[in-house]
Design an enzyme around this catalytic site. Structure first.
Site, PDB file in Angstrom:
ATOM      1  N   LYS A 188       0.821  -1.205   0.000  1.00  0.00           N
ATOM      2  CA  LYS A 188       0.000   0.000   0.000  1.00  0.00           C
ATOM      3  C   LYS A 188       0.869   1.277   0.000  1.00  0.00           C
ATOM      4  O   LYS A 188       0.418   2.333  -0.422  1.00  0.00           O
ATOM      5  CB  LYS A 188      -0.934   0.031   1.214  1.00  0.00           C
ATOM      6  CG  LYS A 188      -1.916  -1.133   1.324  1.00  0.00           C
ATOM      7  CD  LYS A 188      -3.095  -0.981   0.390  1.00  0.00           C
ATOM      8  CE  LYS A 188      -4.171  -2.030   0.601  1.00  0.00           C
ATOM      9  NZ  LYS A 188      -3.794  -3.382   0.146  1.00  0.00           N
TER      10      LYS A 188
HETATM   11  C1  LIG Z   1      -4.304  -4.388  -0.678  1.00  0.00           C
HETATM   12  C2  LIG Z   1      -3.558  -5.656  -0.822  1.00  0.00           C
HETATM   13  C3  LIG Z   1      -3.825  -6.569  -1.868  1.00  0.00           C
HETATM   14  C4  LIG Z   1      -4.935  -6.378  -2.870  1.00  0.00           C
HETATM   15  O1  LIG Z   1      -4.764  -5.303  -3.734  1.00  0.00           O
HETATM   16  P1  LIG Z   1      -6.032  -4.702  -4.515  1.00  0.00           P
HETATM   17  O2  LIG Z   1      -5.520  -3.526  -5.220  1.00  0.00           O
HETATM   18  O3  LIG Z   1      -7.032  -4.355  -3.434  1.00  0.00           O
HETATM   19  O4  LIG Z   1      -6.537  -5.773  -5.408  1.00  0.00           O
HETATM   20  C5  LIG Z   1      -3.049  -7.710  -1.945  1.00  0.00           C
HETATM   21  N1  LIG Z   1      -2.081  -7.974  -1.035  1.00  0.00           N
HETATM   22  C6  LIG Z   1      -1.803  -7.126  -0.027  1.00  0.00           C
HETATM   23  C7  LIG Z   1      -0.743  -7.480   0.948  1.00  0.00           C
HETATM   24  C8  LIG Z   1      -2.520  -5.941   0.115  1.00  0.00           C
HETATM   25  O5  LIG Z   1      -2.247  -5.120   1.137  1.00  0.00           O
END
Ligand SMILES: *Cc1c(COP(=O)(O)O)cnc(C)c1O
Length: 496
Positions: free
Chosen positions: A113
């Site tokens: 993120k």
């Molecule tokens: C947010 C997240 C995802 C998923 O990503 P999206 O953009 O919501 O599909 C996958 N793995 C981790 C560790 C995340 O924090």
């Protein structure tokens, strides 16, 4: 370039306006009116550049109302080598022949993120200045873990913004709690809410929809906003690493310029994989995008059958960031595939009223020209973590393992030999209990910091600094509120 709503409301706006507004007025999501197209010359020009320079070139194709200086400043503030623990920012690692991991978790909070939440606040602050908007933007976040910390770190000390994070008192791990409670910055605050994640989230939603309270805030010079993944400013930064991974493989002579590659993406809200779709539409040589899910496999079913049905059991899994039944960013894909906002609107209204919709045959076929899908349950995920460690001496986190195995299954069933880039979305240290137990370690009665140490021995790697230092940082936030008192918490924070 202008941005328009996926649901057809006639409201073309600049990127700065789209980023400040977040959602379009008709409830749709902002999408670029035209997707910019690049050629091989553009791709070649990326080869000798750093990640930051690549980002500037790609972002400028979309942020056409930003000046070069503004884009440079946003990127230079977001992706610094003080914040990221590698000069490469996002390294591509060959784990097995023809199978690469794109490590997206070298940022300040060890979470994928960070890639988006380091840039979004820069975009917001720059956009406010460009538009001459004097209000202060107050970001409210309800978090079940990772997003809260990544948002705090991204917004910390960013001009004209303030951020307040609510987390469920009993709902986050000790490390996640410490990550938030030790957060520095003049414009940040953190509150524990007496209740679970749903309590925190519905409290925040209530505050957003309370028009009287929002008017009151406006009078005081504040505007509420969210940092969630439907904001165009959060999606856009993710397009960059698809290009960067491609350039890295060309530089390492693993592929030749023009060769196609596949990407497998561990998916929740469909933001990350959608960024890959934009990259493909722009002209990056991508063969297929493979969507990996855990037991919450609503997307696997959709991509195979064309029916999206959220009316199903919800599973709490060991890859919690993918425990999602409504993937908001899918709406953007439907728009680009159909080019028909009326259709998108009717699908979304059906989803809202019945929890289910079915796309027509032509739409499904067009989606399947690019996308494949697969899923993995928890026990297969643990087995995969164990196998990668045995075979390749690589410690993968739970989300990455889901994608890894889905990629292997895809290759086995299709015999597709295209080089595969698998997106690695979390550092194994963020999920050390699940990872260690998958590796056969006894984790009972162990403190979370002891687990980090243990993992560090197996991984033959240092604990990320942001996690290692948590034991010694001072606690700066010690607020607790009842779920009925969240507005009071906002007022306390804003001093009004
Ligand atoms: C947010 C997240 C995802 C998923 O990503 P999206 O953009 O919501 O599909 C996958 N793995 C981790 C560790 C995340 O924090």
């Amino acid at each position: 370039m202008n941005y328009i709503s996926t649901r057809g409301h006639n409201c073309a706006v600049t990127s700065a306006r789209a980023i400040i507004k977040g959602l379009a007025e008709d409830g749709g999501l902002f999408v670029p009116e035209n997707i910019p197209i690049i050629d091989e010359k553009f791709l070649t020009s990326l080869l000798d550049l750093s990640y930051q320079e690549r980002a500037k070139k790609i972002l400028s194709l979309y942020l056409t109302d930003f000046t070069v200086e503004e884009i440079n400043q946003c990127v230079d503030n977001a992706y610094t080598t003080e914040k990221f623990d590698t000069d490469k920012i996002v390294p591509t690692v060959e784990v097995e022949k023809n199978n690469y991991l794109l490590e997206l978790w070298h940022g300040p909070t060890s979470a994928f993120k960070d890639m988006a939440l380091q840039l979004l606040p820069q975009f917001i602050s720059t956009s406010l200045k460009k538009l001459g908007d004097k209000d202060e933007l107050v970001i409210l976040v309800a978090t079940s873990g990772d997003t809260g910390k990544a948002a705090l770190d991204g917004f910390k000390n960013v001009d004209q913004t303030k951020i307040l994070v609510f987390y469920p008192q009993e709902g986050v791990s000790k490390i996640q709690r410490l990550q938030m409670l030790t957060q520095q910055g003049d414009n940040v605050s953190v509150f524990a809410v007496k209740g679970n994640f749903d309590d925190a989230q519905s409290g925040v939603k209530q505050i957003f929809s309370d028009s009287k309270y929002n008017e009151y805030l406006n009078e005081k010079g504040f505007k509420l906003s969210s940092a969630n993944s439907i904001n165009w400013g959060r999606l856009l930064p993710q397009i960059v690493y698809y290009f960067s991974a491609y350039a890295d493989l060309v530089n390492d002579k693993k592929i030749t310029m023009g060769d196609k590659v596949n990407f497998t993406v561990p998916t929740g809200n469909f933001g990350d994989i959608l960024a890959g779709f934009y990259a493909k539409c722009m002209g990056l040589p991508v063969n297929r995008l493979i969507c990996a899910s855990n037991s919450n496999n609503v997307l696997t079913d959709f991509l195979k059958t064309g029916t999206y049905d959220r009316n199903r059991e919800f599973f709490k899994t060991i890859s919690p960031s993918m425990d999602i039944l409504i993937s908001s960013n899918l709406e953007r894909l439907l728009y680009h595939i159909t080019n028909d906002a009326t259709k998108v609107k009717s699908y979304m209204e059906k989803l809202q009223s019945t929890g289910c919709y079915q796309v027509d045959e032509a739409t499904l076929k067009a989606i399947q020209e690019t996308f494949s899908a697969g899923y993995l349950d928890d026990s297969a995920t643990k087995k995969c973590i164990h196998d990668i460690y045995q075979q390749d001496n690589y410690v993968a986190d739970t989300h990455t393992a889901v994608a890894w195995q889905v990629a292997q299954d895809y290759q086995k069933s299709t015999q597709d030999k295209t080089p595969m880039i698998i997106l690695s979305t979390a550092s194994p240290y963020k999920f050390s209990d699940s990872v260690l137990s998958a590796l056969g370690e006894d984790i009972s009665n162990k403190d979370e910091f002891a687990l980090l140490d243990k993992l560090s021995t197996l991984n033959k790697d240092k604990i990320p600094q942001g996690l290692a230092q948590l034991q010694s940082l001072p606690i700066l936030h010690n607020n607790l509120c009842a779920k009925e008192d969240m507005i009071k918490a906002v007022n306390t924070f804003l001093n009004i």
